[in-house]
Motif scaffolding. Structure first.
Motif, PDB file in Angstrom:
ATOM      1  N   CYS A   1       0.830  -1.219   0.000  1.00 19.21           N
ATOM      2  CA  CYS A   1       0.000   0.000   0.000  1.00 19.21           C
ATOM      3  C   CYS A   1       0.857   1.258   0.000  1.00 19.21           C
ATOM      4  N   LEU A   2       1.926   1.257   0.818  1.00 23.78           N
ATOM      5  CA  LEU A   2       2.791   2.432   0.890  1.00 23.78           C
ATOM      6  C   LEU A   2       3.509   2.677  -0.436  1.00 23.78           C
TER       7      LEU A   2
ATOM      8  N   SER B   1       1.034   3.997  -2.974  1.00 23.15           N
ATOM      9  CA  SER B   1       0.683   5.401  -2.697  1.00 23.15           C
ATOM     10  C   SER B   1       1.807   6.338  -3.109  1.00 23.15           C
TER      11      SER B   1
ATOM     12  N   GLU C   1       1.769   6.650  -6.814  1.00 25.54           N
ATOM     13  CA  GLU C   1       0.643   7.507  -7.183  1.00 25.54           C
ATOM     14  C   GLU C   1       0.989   8.982  -6.961  1.00 25.54           C
ATOM     15  N   ALA C   2       1.838   9.236  -5.955  1.00 24.59           N
ATOM     16  CA  ALA C   2       2.237  10.614  -5.641  1.00 24.59           C
ATOM     17  C   ALA C   2       3.339  11.127  -6.567  1.00 24.59           C
TER      18      ALA C   2
END
Length: 251
Positions: free
Chosen positions: A166-167, A170, A173-174
C-alpha cells in the motif's frame, strides 16, 4: 510545524552512521523521496532519502559527524519557524542518558538483544516438528536467503507485505518511481525496526517522538485514525485467530 529528521538505519545491522555529504543546504526545499545526504554505514555509503517534506531549516549534524540511529541530524519545517526548542532537545541529546553517561540505546541494547533471542528461541520451539504453511515461492526464497520459516510469526508477514504494498503504491501515485518508492519504504521499515529494538522504548513513545503537532506526519496519522485503522487491525488479527481455531477443530 518543524520536525526533526532522525538518523535512520539504512541496513538491518546499522547502529550508527557518518554523514559523508549533504545534498541539500539550509534554506533548500525538501520533498519526500529527495536525496538528503549520503551516509557511511557499517556496510557501505548509502543514500539517505527524505521521508518528510519542508524547508531544510537547520543541519544539526555536519559532514564527517557520526550519529547513532535515532539521533537528530536536521530539522525541516516552514521558512521562518522558531526551532529553538528542537535545537535545544538535539543539544541535550536525541536519546536520554543512562548510567555512567550511556545513551538509552546503549543501556537498552543488551536487554533488547536478549529479548529478541528469547523470542526467536520461543518461536523456534513452537515450530519444532510442525509444518509451517507457506507457498512454494515463499519456501524457495526462504531457502535461498537462509530464513527459518518456523521463526516467522503466523499471519504477521502478510500484514507487513500488505502495508508495504500500500505504501509503495501510494508513493508511486504521488509521483515517485516504483524502485525509489520501494527503497524509501524498506529503508523506513528497517530503520524504524532497528530504532525500536535498540532503544527498548514503547512504540507509542517513539511515535510521539517523531510527530510534531500540526506537522505533516500528524496530518497523515489523523487520516489513519479517522479511518479506524487500529480497529481494523484488531479485527484482522481476531479474524485470523478465529479461522485458525476453525481449521484446528476440523483437522
Amino acid at each position: 510545524m518543524a520536525e526533526k529528521v532522525l538518523m535512520t538505519a539504512l541496513s538491518p545491522t546499522m547502529e550508527e552512521g557518518t554523514i559523508v555529504s549533504w545534498n541539500k543546504k539550509e534554506g533548500d526545499s525538501v520533498a519526500a523521496g529527495d536525496l538528503l545526504c549520503e551516509v557511511e554505514t557499517d556496510k557501505a555509503t548509502m543514500d539517505y532519502e527524505s521521508t518528510q517534506e519542508g524547508v531544510l531549516l537547520r543541519i544539526v549534524k555536519a559532514e564527517g559527524t557520526s550519529s547513532r540511529v535515532g539521533d537528530t541530524i536536521a530539522i525541516l519545517g516552514e521558512q521562518g519557524e522558531d526551532i529553538d526548542s528542537l535545537l535545544q532537545e538535539s543539544a541535550d541529546g536525541s536519546q536520554p542518558s543512562g548510567p555512567e553517561g550511556e545513551s538509552a540505546a546503549e543501556a537498552a541494547a543488551p536487554e533488547a538483544h536478549e529479548a529478541a533471542a528469547r523470542s526467536r528461541d520461543s518461536a523456534g520451539a513452537q515450530g519444532d516438528g510442525a509444518r509451517v504453511k507457506a507457498s512454494p515461492l515463499a519456501r524457495k526464497i526462504a531457502s535461498e536467503r537462509g530464513i527459518d520459516l518456523s521463526r516467522v510469526s503466523g499471519s504477521g508477514p502478510a500484514y507487513f507485505f500488505y502495508f508495504v504494498q500500500c505504501l509503495i503504491g501510494s508513493a508511486v501515485e504521488a509521483g515517485l518511481e516504483e524502485e525509489t518508492a520501494r527503497q524509501l519504504v524498506l529503508g523506513t521499515f528497517f530503520g524504524s525496526a532497528r530504532l525500536l529494538e535498540l532503544s527498548g522504548s514503547d512504540p507509542g513513545e517513539l511515535l510521539r517522538g517523531v510527530c510534531s503537532k500540526g506537522g505533516t506526519t500528524e496530518a497523515a496519522l489523523d487520516v489513519l485514525r479517522e479511518a479506524g485503522f487500529e480497529d481494523k487491525v484488531q479485527k484482522a488479527v481476531l479474524a485470523a485467530r478465529r479461522r485458525s481455531m476453525e481449521l484446528s477443530k476440523g483437522s
